[in-house]
Every structure is written in C-alpha cells, then in structure tokens.
Design an enzyme around this catalytic site. Structure first.
Site, mmCIF file in Angstrom:
data_model
loop_
_atom_site.group_PDB
_atom_site.id
_atom_site.type_symbol
_atom_site.label_atom_id
_atom_site.label_comp_id
_atom_site.label_asym_id
_atom_site.label_seq_id
_atom_site.Cartn_x
_atom_site.Cartn_y
_atom_site.Cartn_z
ATOM 1 C CG ASN A 24 -7.989 -0.094 21.872
ATOM 2 O OD1 ASN A 24 -7.300 0.521 21.061
ATOM 3 N ND2 ASN A 24 -8.319 -1.373 21.721
ATOM 4 C CE LYS A 29 -11.206 -1.621 19.635
ATOM 5 N NZ LYS A 29 -12.222 -2.634 19.478
ATOM 6 C CG HIS A 51 -7.282 -5.743 21.146
ATOM 7 N ND1 HIS A 51 -8.148 -6.131 20.142
ATOM 8 C CD2 HIS A 51 -8.001 -4.952 21.981
ATOM 9 C CE1 HIS A 51 -9.335 -5.571 20.372
ATOM 10 N NE2 HIS A 51 -9.268 -4.859 21.486
ATOM 11 C CD GLU A 58 -10.309 -4.930 17.339
ATOM 12 O OE1 GLU A 58 -9.472 -4.015 17.291
ATOM 13 O OE2 GLU A 58 -11.461 -4.772 17.805
ATOM 14 C CD GLU A 65 -10.623 -5.715 25.456
ATOM 15 O OE1 GLU A 65 -11.116 -4.610 25.674
ATOM 16 O OE2 GLU A 65 -9.952 -5.981 24.445
ATOM 17 N N GLY A 67 -17.215 -4.294 20.458
ATOM 18 C CA GLY A 67 -17.790 -3.532 19.354
ATOM 19 C C GLY A 67 -19.154 -4.025 18.900
ATOM 20 C CB SER A 95 -20.162 -3.299 24.433
ATOM 21 O OG SER A 95 -19.970 -3.751 23.101
HETATM 22 P P1 PGA Z 1 -15.470 -1.733 22.535
HETATM 23 O O1 PGA Z 1 -13.929 -2.246 22.369
HETATM 24 O O2 PGA Z 1 -15.535 -0.970 23.830
HETATM 25 O O3 PGA Z 1 -15.711 -0.870 21.333
HETATM 26 O O4 PGA Z 1 -16.315 -2.959 22.560
HETATM 27 C C1 PGA Z 1 -13.196 -2.690 23.451
HETATM 28 C C2 PGA Z 1 -11.822 -3.129 23.005
HETATM 29 O O5 PGA Z 1 -11.694 -3.738 21.932
HETATM 30 O O6 PGA Z 1 -10.810 -2.873 23.688
#
Ligand code: PGA
Length: 251
Positions: A11, A13, A97, A99, A169, A175, A214
C-alpha cells in the site's frame, strides 16, 4: 487444515509520482520473485495505476486501487468508480483502511456500499479492520473488530464473502514501527476466522486474512509462520522494491 491463498500486498498510500513508480517497477522486474505460490498485489496512487499496469503486465503482480466510489458514474466530483478502476487495469481495491475511517469519517454504511460496488465490478476487495491503541488498552479490541466485520460484511452471502480478503491492521502498529507480536496478531486472526465461520460457515476457511502494521523483512517470516496469518498488507516497506521483495520471499 484448508489451503488458503497467500497474498502480500503493498500500500503506497500518497507516495510516488509516475516516474518514481516506473523506477520501482523496473527495479522490481529486474529481479523476479521466485515465490510463485504467493499472489503479489500493489496499491499505488490512482495517478500511477495505469502506467504500472502497462509497465508490469500481470505476470508478476496485480494492481489495485486505494479507494472506490460505490456508483458507476455521475456528478460526484473528485470520486473514482469501480468501472473506472477496471478500465485503468485495477483488479483489487482497499476498503476501510484506518486512515480513511479516521481522516474522512468513513461510516460502516459507506464501507458496505463500497464493498458491494467493488464486488459488482468484479474487483477483489481487501477489507481492513483493526482497533486503536485506546481500544486495545480498554480491552475492547475483539468487540471493535467484531463490529467492523458484522456491520460491513454481515449482509454478504457466502459467494460474495469468498471473494473478499481481510486485512487486520491494529491502528497502533501502522507506520509506528511497532508490530503486533506474532502471538497478538495470531490471536486476533483466529478470532476473525471464528467470526467469519459464524457468518458463513465452511467458506470462512478459504478467506485469507492478512496482517498489516509495520511489517518489515525482519519480522515478516515470524508472522507468516502463524496458522491464521495468510500474508501481509505492507505500507512503508513496500516503497522500496528490495524490502518488498524480501517480504514476499519470506512467505
Ligand atoms: P505500515 O502501513 O506498513 O507503514 O505500518 C501498513 C498499512 O497502513 O497498510
């Protein structure tokens, strides 16, 4: 135990211009992945989607979009429909997601509509669930995830459910560099599988559940050893083709 598909998805983003995406694709192509049993999916920004489809073809990986609007076309400024995503070469789409839930207040009703829209257009939805740090500390994480599952996927029948992939997640691991331990992740994945079994019976054994938060080359193998972890949704580490490849090869 049922044989489930293994999937590693990246992903991106809101990262990478088209030239940057092309550079990633060329590097990725130069060293093909030998792990043919893993389905690799990439979710670039909309703007780079079609160029990547053209550059990569579908042999190595499939492309997906990070969002979808439920309707087909119309006066909805700024939105992109399933028809348009198919047209650009997407086969997958991320839905729910954290976010988007957090910054755009996406409701369960909207997410359900997006899920149905994706299925109607023959896209494979990756539906994301996961609790916040506060919810985990309050000990309500199972309840939160069960609600996210039931309110958005509860009305799907078995045939529709079979086409969905789940990504667990935990918001506190996205992140932040903090990964859920393999034990914590497996515990939630097993719980999700139980919830799915209650909704759809035997079909639930076929539905892949990816872990996200992560994931890096250094922790991927340990997560992938867990019986209910069928792959990963990778954010930051997917921006670097070598790191992403290393994660794919850890499955
Ligand atoms: P990350 O993000 O691997 O940077 O923690 C995962 C995600 O949001 O899908």
């Amino acid at each position: 135990m049922e044989q489930r598909r293994k999937i590693v998805a990246g992903n991106w983003k809101m990262h990478k211009t088209i030239p940057e995406a092309m550079e990633w694709a060329r590097s990725f192509r130069m060293e093909p992945m030998t792990s043919g049993s893993v389905q690799v999916v990439l979710f670039p920004p909309f703007t780079a989607l079609n160029s990547l489809v053209v550059e990569l073809g579908s042999a190595q990986l499939e492309l997906g979009a990070q969002d979808i609007y439920p309707g087909s076309f119309g006066a909805v400024t700024g939105e992109v429909s399933g028809a348009m995503l198919r047209d650009a070469g997407a086969r997958w789409v991320l839905i729910g997601h954290s976010e988007r839930r957090q910054y755009f207040n996406e409701s369960h009703g909207l997410l359900e509509a997006k899920l149905r829209g994706a299925l109607e257009w023959g896209l494979h939805p990756v539906y994301c669930v996961g609790e916040s740090l506060y919810e985990r500390e309050q000990g309500v994480h199972f309840e939160v995830v069960a609600t996210q599952m039931k309110e958005v996927m509860g009305s799907l029948d078995e045939k529709q459910a079979e086409r969905v992939v789940i990504a667990y997640e935990p918001v506190w691991a996205i992140g932040t560099g903090k990964t859920a331990s393999a034990l914590e992740a497996e515990e939630m994945h097993a719980f999700i599988r139980g919830e799915m079994a209650a909704m759809w019976g035997g079909v639930s054994g076929q539905i892949p559940i990816l872990y996200g938060g992560s994931v890096k080359p250094s922790n991927a193998a340990q997560l992938f050893r867990c019986p209910n972890i069928d792959g990963a949704l990778v954010g930051g580490a997917s921006l670097d083709p070598d790191e992403f490849r290393a994660i794919v090869l850890s499955v």
